[in-house]
Design an enzyme around this catalytic site. Sequence first.
Site, short mmCIF file in Angstrom:
data_model
loop_
_atom_site.label_atom_id
_atom_site.label_comp_id
_atom_site.label_asym_id
_atom_site.label_seq_id
_atom_site.Cartn_x
_atom_site.Cartn_y
_atom_site.Cartn_z
N GLY A 240 50.38 95.73 9.60
CA GLY A 240 51.30 96.82 9.89
C GLY A 240 50.60 98.16 9.85
N GLY A 241 51.37 99.18 9.50
CA GLY A 241 50.80 100.53 9.47
C GLY A 241 49.67 100.67 8.47
N GLY B 57 25.13 110.74 36.42
CA GLY B 57 25.87 111.31 35.29
C GLY B 57 25.31 110.83 33.97
N ALA B 58 24.74 109.62 33.99
CA ALA B 58 24.21 109.07 32.74
C ALA B 58 23.01 109.89 32.26
CB ALA B 58 23.82 107.61 32.93
C1 HXC Z 1 56.15 92.79 -1.50
C2 HXC Z 1 54.67 91.11 -1.08
C3 HXC Z 1 54.29 91.71 0.14
C4 HXC Z 1 54.91 92.95 0.50
C5 HXC Z 1 53.15 89.93 -0.10
N1 HXC Z 1 53.95 90.01 -1.17
N2 HXC Z 1 53.33 90.96 0.73
N3 HXC Z 1 55.59 91.65 -1.88
N4 HXC Z 1 55.84 93.45 -0.35
N5 HXC Z 1 54.59 93.59 1.62
C6 HXC Z 1 54.01 89.07 -2.31
C7 HXC Z 1 54.61 87.75 -1.96
O1 HXC Z 1 56.00 87.80 -2.09
C8 HXC Z 1 53.98 86.85 -3.02
O2 HXC Z 1 54.66 87.02 -4.23
C9 HXC Z 1 52.59 87.46 -3.20
O3 HXC Z 1 52.69 88.79 -2.69
C10 HXC Z 1 51.55 86.73 -2.41
O4 HXC Z 1 51.99 86.60 -1.06
P1 HXC Z 1 52.01 85.20 -0.30
O5 HXC Z 1 52.89 85.38 0.89
O6 HXC Z 1 52.34 84.09 -1.25
O7 HXC Z 1 50.49 85.05 0.09
P2 HXC Z 1 49.88 84.51 1.43
O8 HXC Z 1 50.51 83.22 1.82
O9 HXC Z 1 48.41 84.54 1.20
O10 HXC Z 1 50.24 85.58 2.54
C11 HXC Z 1 49.76 86.91 2.43
C12 HXC Z 1 50.43 87.78 3.51
C13 HXC Z 1 51.98 87.58 3.46
C14 HXC Z 1 49.89 87.36 4.89
C15 HXC Z 1 50.01 89.20 3.23
O11 HXC Z 1 52.40 87.76 2.10
C16 HXC Z 1 52.70 88.54 4.32
O12 HXC Z 1 52.83 88.34 5.53
N6 HXC Z 1 53.24 89.61 3.68
C17 HXC Z 1 54.02 90.59 4.40
C18 HXC Z 1 53.13 91.40 5.28
C19 HXC Z 1 53.88 92.50 5.97
O13 HXC Z 1 54.55 92.27 6.96
N7 HXC Z 1 53.89 93.67 5.31
C20 HXC Z 1 54.60 94.79 5.76
C21 HXC Z 1 53.76 95.40 6.85
S1 HXC Z 1 54.49 96.84 7.45
P3 HXC Z 1 54.81 85.81 -5.28
O14 HXC Z 1 55.57 86.40 -6.42
O15 HXC Z 1 55.55 84.74 -4.56
O16 HXC Z 1 53.42 85.39 -5.63
C22 HXC Z 1 53.76 98.00 6.57
C23 HXC Z 1 54.27 99.34 6.90
C24 HXC Z 1 53.26 100.37 6.54
O17 HXC Z 1 52.94 97.78 5.79
C25 HXC Z 1 53.62 101.57 7.34
C26 HXC Z 1 52.64 102.66 7.14
C27 HXC Z 1 52.85 103.70 8.21
#
Ligand code: HXC
Length: 514
Positions: A169-170, A404-405
Amino acid sequence: MSNEERLDKLQRLRDQIKQGGGQRRVDLQHERGKLTARERIHALLDEGTFEEFDEMVLLSGTEFDHDKVQAESVVTGWGRIDGRPVYVFSQDFTVVGGSLSTPMGEKIIKIMDLALRNGAPVIGLNDGGGARIQEGVDALASYGDIFTRNVLASGVIPQISVVMGPTAGGAVYSPALTDFIFMTEGTSQMYLTGPDVIKAVTGEDVTHEELGGAMAHASRSGVCHFAVDGEEDCLQEVRRLLSFLPLNNMEDPPFVETGDEPDRRDEELLRIVPEEAGRPYDMREIIYRVVDIGDFLEVHAHWAQNMIVGLARMDGRTVGIVGNQPLYLAGVIDIDSSRKAARFVRFCDAFNIPVLTFVDTGGFLPGTSQEYGGIITHGAKLVYAYAEATVPKVTIVIRKAYGGAYDAMGSKHLRADLNLAWPTGEIAVMGPEPAVNIIYRSELATASNVEETRAQLVEEYKDKFANPYVAASKGFIDDVIDPRETRGRIIRALDMLRTKNDHIPPKKHGNTPL
Ligand code: HXC
C-alpha cells in the site's frame, strides 16, 4: 524499594520488551529465513554501538498487564558504521505484523528529526503489514508525517531503505522517497495493491514474488537499486554503500586509502574497444581498470542495463560513475536509462560526489513505444541533471557520441569541467550510414552502383567527421588522450577541481521535467 530492586525491575522490563512479539513469532520469523528487528540492527552496525531510543514505548493495552508487556512494533536508535554515526529504525514483524501505529510513527519521526538536525544518514529496515488497520486514519496520518520528513531530508542526509519483508500500500512511498532501496531476494515484496486486488480489478493472476519481489523491482520497475540474497549480505552491502557517502550535504565523502597508484598505466585499455566499429564490449571492464583497486559498487545493476551507474574511488576519493553500456542495446539511451542516470547524477550532485562519465552511444532509441512513453521528457531529465550539477564533472568519450546523446552525456555544453576523448572517439550529428543516406540522397538515387557509392561516401564521412578531432579543434573536447593514461588524467583533473565553486542562479527550485 531498594536500588537493587529498582534496577532489577528495569532489567526485567527490558528483557520482556526485547522478546518482541514472543518466542512463537520469533521462531516463525527465523523459519522464514528472516532475522528479528534487533538482530538486523546488530548485523548492520559496528559491534556494540547501538543506542536504543523509546524502548519503553509499549503496545497500547499492554502497559498495565505485566505478563504481556510488549513494545511497539519498531526498534529505533542510533549507532555507528565504520565509526561514523547513523540513525536506524527497524520494523518488528513479530509485533502486530510490524504494522504502523501512531506511537510507532512517532518513534520513527523522532529518529528522522534527530538525523536531520545532526546531519547523519537514516537507514530504515522495513518489514511490516502497512498501516495498522485498527488505527484507521491515525495510522495514515503517521505515514504522511514520515513522508514529509523523507522529503525535507532529501538531499540533506543520505536516506537508505532496506525492504526485508512485506511493504504494501502507501507504505511503499517512504522507501520510494529515499535515495536507495535494498531488497532481500525471496523474502521481501513491495506493491501498491496486492495480487488479490489485482485479480479482482484486472483479472490478472500474479504471485506476490512476481509482482513485488526483489528481482521484479530490480530488473523490471527499477524501484529497487540493490537486490541481495540473504539478510546478512544485504546489510553488509548497506555498509559498503555508506562507505562511499558523506554524512550529509555539507561534508565531502570520506577519504579511503586504497593503495592504488594514481598514475597507474594500463596496457589492457588499448585492447578493450574492438577494431571493428559497432562491435560490443563491456564498458565495466574500462571502469574496473580505471578506478581504485577495481572496486566499483554498481547501482541498479539489473535495470536499464544499457546505462551503467555506480560508485567507486579515484585516489581514495568517491566518484559517481555514469557510462553507456555497448553490451546492451548497443548502449542506446532510452526512457529507463535516462531516468536511471539522471537520478544518479542528481544524487551525486546533492552529496558532493564528482561525476565521471564514459561515453559510447549511438544516440536515443527511436520508436513509437519510446515516443509515446515520453522519451522527450525522460531524456530531458538527463540533460537537466547534468546541466544543473555543480560538482566536478569529467567526461571521456570512448567511442560513439552521436547526436543528442553527445550533448546529453556530460558534454562541455552542459557545464562539464573536463572533456577528454580516446582516439577511437566518434563525435558527430549521426553515425556514418544514416548520415550518408540523408545528405547524399540524390547522389545515391542516381548512382550507377549504389552500394559501392554508398560505401565510398561512408568512408569519406568517417574520415571527415567520425573522429574526436573536429570537436577537439573547437575546444569541445579538451584533449585526445592515450587510453593507457586514462586513470592518471582523471585523477589529476579531479585534483585540479577539488576547489571548484560553482552555483546555479538563486531560485526556490527548478522545474525538473518529471
Ligand atoms: C494490523 C496487521 C496488519 C495491519 C498484519 N497484521 N498486517 N495488523 N494492521 N496492516 C497482523 C496480522 O493480523 C497478524 O496478527 C500478524 O500481523 C501477522 O500477519 P499475518 O497475516 O499472520 O502474516 P503473513 O501471513 O506473513 O502475512 C503478512 C502480510 C498480511 C502479507 C503483511 O498480514 C497482510 O496482507 N496484511 C495487510 C496488508 C495491507 O493491506 N496493509 C494495509 C496497506 S494500506 P496475529 O495476531 O494473527 O499474529 C496502507 C496504507 C498506507 O498501508 C497509506 C499511506 C499513505
